[in-house]
Write a protein that holds these residues in place. Structure first.
Motif, short mmCIF file in Angstrom:
data_model
loop_
_atom_site.label_atom_id
_atom_site.label_comp_id
_atom_site.label_asym_id
_atom_site.label_seq_id
_atom_site.Cartn_x
_atom_site.Cartn_y
_atom_site.Cartn_z
N GLU A 13 0.82 -1.20 0.00
CA GLU A 13 0.00 0.00 0.00
C GLU A 13 0.86 1.26 0.00
N LYS A 14 1.95 1.26 0.76
CA LYS A 14 2.86 2.41 0.78
C LYS A 14 3.49 2.61 -0.59
N GLU A 15 3.93 1.51 -1.21
CA GLU A 15 4.53 1.60 -2.54
C GLU A 15 3.52 2.10 -3.57
N LEU A 16 2.28 1.65 -3.46
CA LEU A 16 1.23 2.09 -4.37
C LEU A 16 0.96 3.59 -4.21
N ALA A 17 0.95 4.06 -2.97
CA ALA A 17 0.75 5.49 -2.72
C ALA A 17 1.88 6.30 -3.33
N GLU A 18 3.10 5.80 -3.20
CA GLU A 18 4.26 6.50 -3.79
C GLU A 18 4.18 6.47 -5.32
N ALA A 19 3.74 5.35 -5.88
CA ALA A 19 3.60 5.26 -7.34
C ALA A 19 2.54 6.25 -7.83
N LYS A 20 1.44 6.40 -7.09
CA LYS A 20 0.41 7.38 -7.46
C LYS A 20 0.95 8.79 -7.36
N ARG A 21 1.74 9.04 -6.31
CA ARG A 21 2.31 10.38 -6.12
C ARG A 21 3.26 10.74 -7.26
N LEU A 22 3.96 9.76 -7.78
CA LEU A 22 4.94 9.98 -8.84
C LEU A 22 4.38 9.63 -10.22
N SER A 23 3.07 9.77 -10.40
CA SER A 23 2.47 9.39 -11.69
C SER A 23 2.99 10.22 -12.86
N ASN A 24 3.52 11.41 -12.59
CA ASN A 24 4.09 12.23 -13.66
C ASN A 24 5.53 11.82 -13.98
N ASP A 25 6.20 11.16 -13.05
CA ASP A 25 7.58 10.70 -13.24
C ASP A 25 7.53 9.21 -13.61
N ASP A 26 7.67 8.92 -14.89
CA ASP A 26 7.51 7.56 -15.39
C ASP A 26 8.50 6.58 -14.74
N ALA A 27 9.78 6.98 -14.66
CA ALA A 27 10.80 6.09 -14.10
C ALA A 27 10.57 5.84 -12.61
N GLY A 28 10.21 6.88 -11.87
CA GLY A 28 9.96 6.74 -10.44
C GLY A 28 8.74 5.87 -10.17
N MET A 29 7.69 6.08 -10.96
CA MET A 29 6.48 5.29 -10.80
C MET A 29 6.76 3.81 -11.09
N LYS A 30 7.52 3.54 -12.16
CA LYS A 30 7.84 2.15 -12.52
C LYS A 30 8.69 1.47 -11.45
#
Length: 96
Positions: A13-30
């Protein structure tokens, strides 16, 4: 020390929240999605505890038997070293 499923899900869940937060940063989200993938694999590959016995489940007598010792602590019959001719000892052709 085993990690509970709840702990793994909380980390997901924490990783998913971070992925949502970084939705504009493709590399960070991946990168965060990759972490979620690894956590999912942990949950999916987990084997039941009863299927894999641990060394703590083994009794002292079983350990001795596996190591080739009788209950008295003597080596089992036929496992003692023997001295051969010309300074060789043991059962192997490589024992010098």
């Amino acid at each position: 020390m085993a990690v509970t499923n709840d702990t793994i899900i909380q980390k997901m869940e924490k990783e998913l929240a971070e992925a949502k937060r970084l939705s504009n940063d493709d590399a960070g989200m991946k990168a965060h999605i990759a972490h979620i993938h690894l956590l999912c694999e942990l949950l999916l590959e987990e084997k039941p505890k009863s299927a894999t016995p641990s060394s703590s489940d083994m009794t002292a007598d079983e350990m001795k038997a596996m190591l080739g010792q009788e209950m008295t602590g003597k080596p089992l019959e036929g496992t003692e070293k023997r001295t051969e001719q010309d300074g060789a000892n043991g059962h192997s052709i490589f024992d010098f």
